[in-house]
Design an enzyme around this catalytic site. Structure first.
Site, short mmCIF file in Angstrom:
data_model
loop_
_atom_site.label_atom_id
_atom_site.label_comp_id
_atom_site.label_asym_id
_atom_site.label_seq_id
_atom_site.Cartn_x
_atom_site.Cartn_y
_atom_site.Cartn_z
N GLY A 102 0.83 -1.22 0.00
CA GLY A 102 0.00 0.00 0.00
C GLY A 102 0.85 1.25 0.00
O GLY A 102 2.07 1.21 0.17
N ARG A 157 3.99 6.02 1.83
CA ARG A 157 4.51 7.40 1.90
C ARG A 157 3.93 8.27 0.79
O ARG A 157 4.52 9.27 0.41
CB ARG A 157 6.03 7.39 1.82
CG ARG A 157 6.50 6.75 0.55
CD ARG A 157 7.96 6.88 0.34
NE ARG A 157 8.34 5.82 -0.58
CZ ARG A 157 9.46 5.75 -1.22
NH1 ARG A 157 10.35 6.67 -1.04
NH2 ARG A 157 9.72 4.76 -2.02
N LYS A 212 4.01 12.46 -2.87
CA LYS A 212 4.90 11.37 -2.45
C LYS A 212 5.85 11.94 -1.40
O LYS A 212 6.57 12.91 -1.69
CB LYS A 212 5.67 10.86 -3.68
CG LYS A 212 6.33 9.52 -3.46
CD LYS A 212 6.84 8.94 -4.77
CE LYS A 212 7.69 7.72 -4.52
NZ LYS A 212 8.30 7.20 -5.75
N GLY A 246 7.01 7.56 6.27
CA GLY A 246 6.09 8.21 5.33
C GLY A 246 6.71 9.38 4.58
O GLY A 246 6.03 10.11 3.87
N ARG A 274 3.22 13.84 -7.93
CA ARG A 274 3.29 12.92 -9.06
C ARG A 274 1.95 12.86 -9.79
O ARG A 274 0.89 12.88 -9.16
CB ARG A 274 3.68 11.54 -8.53
CG ARG A 274 3.75 10.48 -9.60
CD ARG A 274 4.57 9.31 -9.16
NE ARG A 274 3.88 8.47 -8.18
CZ ARG A 274 4.41 7.35 -7.68
NH1 ARG A 274 5.63 6.98 -8.04
NH2 ARG A 274 3.76 6.63 -6.81
N ARG A 278 -1.79 -0.77 -9.75
CA ARG A 278 -0.62 -1.60 -10.06
C ARG A 278 -1.04 -3.06 -10.15
O ARG A 278 -2.14 -3.42 -9.68
CB ARG A 278 0.40 -1.48 -8.92
CG ARG A 278 0.82 -0.07 -8.62
CD ARG A 278 0.93 0.17 -7.11
NE ARG A 278 1.07 1.59 -6.82
CZ ARG A 278 2.25 2.22 -6.74
NH1 ARG A 278 3.36 1.54 -6.87
NH2 ARG A 278 2.29 3.51 -6.52
N ASP A 324 4.37 -4.62 -7.41
CA ASP A 324 3.73 -3.38 -6.92
C ASP A 324 4.31 -2.16 -7.61
O ASP A 324 3.78 -1.05 -7.45
CB ASP A 324 3.90 -3.24 -5.40
CG ASP A 324 5.33 -3.36 -4.96
OD1 ASP A 324 5.95 -4.41 -5.23
OD2 ASP A 324 5.87 -2.40 -4.36
P1 AMP Z 1 9.12 0.92 -3.12
O1 AMP Z 1 10.18 -0.13 -3.04
O2 AMP Z 1 9.65 2.31 -3.10
O3 AMP Z 1 8.21 0.68 -4.26
O4 AMP Z 1 8.23 0.80 -1.80
C1 AMP Z 1 7.74 -0.44 -1.35
C2 AMP Z 1 6.77 -0.25 -0.23
O5 AMP Z 1 7.40 0.40 0.88
C3 AMP Z 1 5.57 0.60 -0.58
O6 AMP Z 1 4.46 0.05 0.11
C4 AMP Z 1 5.93 1.95 -0.03
O7 AMP Z 1 4.80 2.73 0.27
C5 AMP Z 1 6.68 1.56 1.25
N1 AMP Z 1 7.63 2.61 1.67
C6 AMP Z 1 8.77 2.97 1.05
N2 AMP Z 1 9.38 3.96 1.72
C7 AMP Z 1 8.59 4.27 2.78
C8 AMP Z 1 8.67 5.22 3.85
N3 AMP Z 1 9.68 6.07 3.97
N4 AMP Z 1 7.67 5.23 4.74
C9 AMP Z 1 6.64 4.39 4.63
N5 AMP Z 1 6.51 3.47 3.68
C10 AMP Z 1 7.47 3.41 2.75
MG MG Z 2 6.69 1.28 -5.13
#
Ligand code: AMP
Ligand code: MG
Length: 488
Positions: free
Chosen positions: A85, A88, A108, A121, A171, A178, A247
């Protein structure tokens, strides 16, 4: 006031969580994509108002905005994760362009959501600028991509390996649905939400198949077609996404989530930049296979919708997936054929292209420059010596260059037209990793000059722009970036 729509928030409640952005201390807009803003129907004066800064930093929620975080699951490096989900990111709503095209407007780095797990986040300036540069570059290269409307610094510190300035990216996407969004409901046997989601996606992004005999099968076919083309387009410009988890595979078929992404300097098919891709799962040349794998996961989620008899569903889904190899070959030949000046390539050209890539690998050529040199040289000037500035062993190109010239002879295409076609297919400039890193480093010191110029130069990637010549150069040995990192 922005005329937000909220069609996604009308889907069943498990599809999202309502959540407001978390306010930040001292938001400051650092970049506005004025052309995109105009295309979206914004009056540019709006961005001068304090309202704009408040809305896009999440410091206030516009009266007609119902912010949500979208639910999704996904396979990360092949491992199933039941709940991911928007951890952030927060969707402020959708807006319709004056032409009637609907886009998501998402923040974002806007604070925690019910999907944040251990995360804060937030985002820091580096990945936000990287996404701005690369997503916009992809768009201008002619490759479907999410886009960047605006970035701002938050005035807050984000803690990673060290304290860093917080930032938010606004964004824009045709939809943030997805493969992982469908997987979320399929894995929970929530076929009601799954069907609503599929109908929503069809309505919004694939209206042409709404009245197809089997719309869900047609949805799979459309997405297979578009994603395979997309991945070949990535190969054509030497792009490595870096984290092709399900995702991070968009069903509006735009390039999305520019974490550890990078462009090839020297050509090497197994090239990996991401610091966490230990086994090369997402290496340059593995991307089509991974796309196929991701599409297979997507197809699985559609089985309950394609037919009430699961065997029939499987048969139909498999037929759609079996198109992948032909689609891949067609797009690959078309894109790489055009890169070599061959407008209507035949199957023999497949080997010519492969031999070219191998020859360029042994010559130690810069991927982008090598193609560009071929497209700028007049026929009579084609010699391996032209590659001396960008190759380690230019002589090893000799044999292939002769073969290519023989093939060009057979085309009966005036040389000027051949060069024009090639220059439209081979960018003069791409977002080079070392330039992105430099732009980020300088921005961290408050100097956005390089970032702004890089973004400007990348608006016309196929045009030789002498004033930006430094950006188009391959890295010197001390400038080469070997590792990139996720955007967290
Ligand atoms: P990503 O690898 O960037 O596609 O992120 C994978 C998952 O980690 C997604 O569910 C993002 O929302 C979550 N995520 C990445 N960075 C953060 C963050 N700093 N705080 C909270 N959730 C994060
Ligand atoms: Mg992602």
């Amino acid at each position: 006031m922005i005329a937000f729509k909220h069609s996604y928030a009308e889907l069943p409640s498990p599809c999202f969580a309502r959540v407001n952005p978390t306010p930040v201390s001292a938001p400051q807009i650092i970049k506005i994509n004025t052309k995109l803003a105009t295309k979206l129907g914004f009056d540019l004066d709006y961005f001068k108002t304090s309202d704009a800064t408040k809305i896009f930093s999440g410091n206030s929620v516009s009266e007609n905005s119902k912010p949500i975080a979208m639910a999704y699951a996904g396979h990360q490096f092949g491992n199933w994760v039941h709940s991911l989900g928007d951890g952030r990111a927060i969707l402020l709503g959708e807006i319709d362009t004056p032409e009637g095209v609907r886009f998501d407007i998402q923040l974002k780095g806007s604070g925690k959501t019910p999907f944040s797990r251990q995360g804060d986040g937030r985002a820091w300036l580096g990945p936000v600028l990287r996404e701005y540069i690369v997503s916009e570059a992809m768009h201008h290269l002619g490759i479907p991509s999410t886009r960047s409307l605006l970035t701002l610094t938050t005035g807050d510190i984000v803690y990673r390996e060290r304290p860093l300035p917080g930032a938010i990216l606004v964004r824009v996407s045709r939809s943030h649905i997805r493969v992982g969004t469908f997987q979320y409901f399929y894995a929970r046997n929530d076929y009601n939400s799954l069907k609503r989601l599929a109908d929503y996606l069809i309505n919004r992004c694939y209206p042409e198949i709404k009245y197809a005999r089997n719309p869900y099968l047609a949805l799979l076919e459309s997405i297979v077609e578009r994603q395979i083309k997309l991945v070949v387009q990535w190969l054509g410009v030497g792009f490595i996404h870096g984290v092709m988890n399900t995702d991070n595979t968009s069903l509006s078929c735009e390039t999305i989530d520019f974490g550890p992404c990078a462009f090839l300097d020297k050509y090497h098919p197994e090239k990996v930049f991401s610091s966490i891709d230990f086994n090369g799962r997402y290496s340059f040349s593995n991307q089509p296979k991974i796309m196929q794998w991701n599409l297979t996961q997507f197809a699985a989620t559609l089985l309950p919708l394609i037919d009430s008899n699961v065997d029939v569903s499987k048969k139909l889904a498999n037929e759609a997936l079996s198109e992948i190899s032909d689609l891949y070959e067609t797009h690959w030949l078309e894109i790489f054929g055009a890169k070599l000046g061959i407008k209507t390539p035949n199957t023999n050209d497949h080997n010519l292209i492969l031999e070219f890539l191998t020859a360029f690998q042994s010559a130690g050529c810069d991927f982008t420059k090598a193609f560009r040199i071929l497209s700028e040289l007049e026929f009579d000037a084609i010699t391996y010596k032209a590659f001396e500035p960008i190759a380690e062993n230019p002589q090893s190109l000799l044999h292939w260059l002769n073969k290519w010239k023989d093939r060009l002879y057979t085309l009966a295409l005036p040389d000027l037209d051949r060069r024009k076609l090639m220059q439209r297919s081979n960018p003069w400039i791409i977002p080079r990793n070392h330039q992105i890193e430099l732009a980020i480093q300088e921005s961290l010191e408050g100097d956005y000059f390089r970032f702004n110029n890089l973004v400007e130069a990348l608006k016309k990637p196929y045009k030789r722009q002498i004033k930006y010549a430094a950006f188009s150069k391959p890295p010197r040995s001390n400038e080469i970036v070997t590792k990139t990192h996720c955007g967290t």
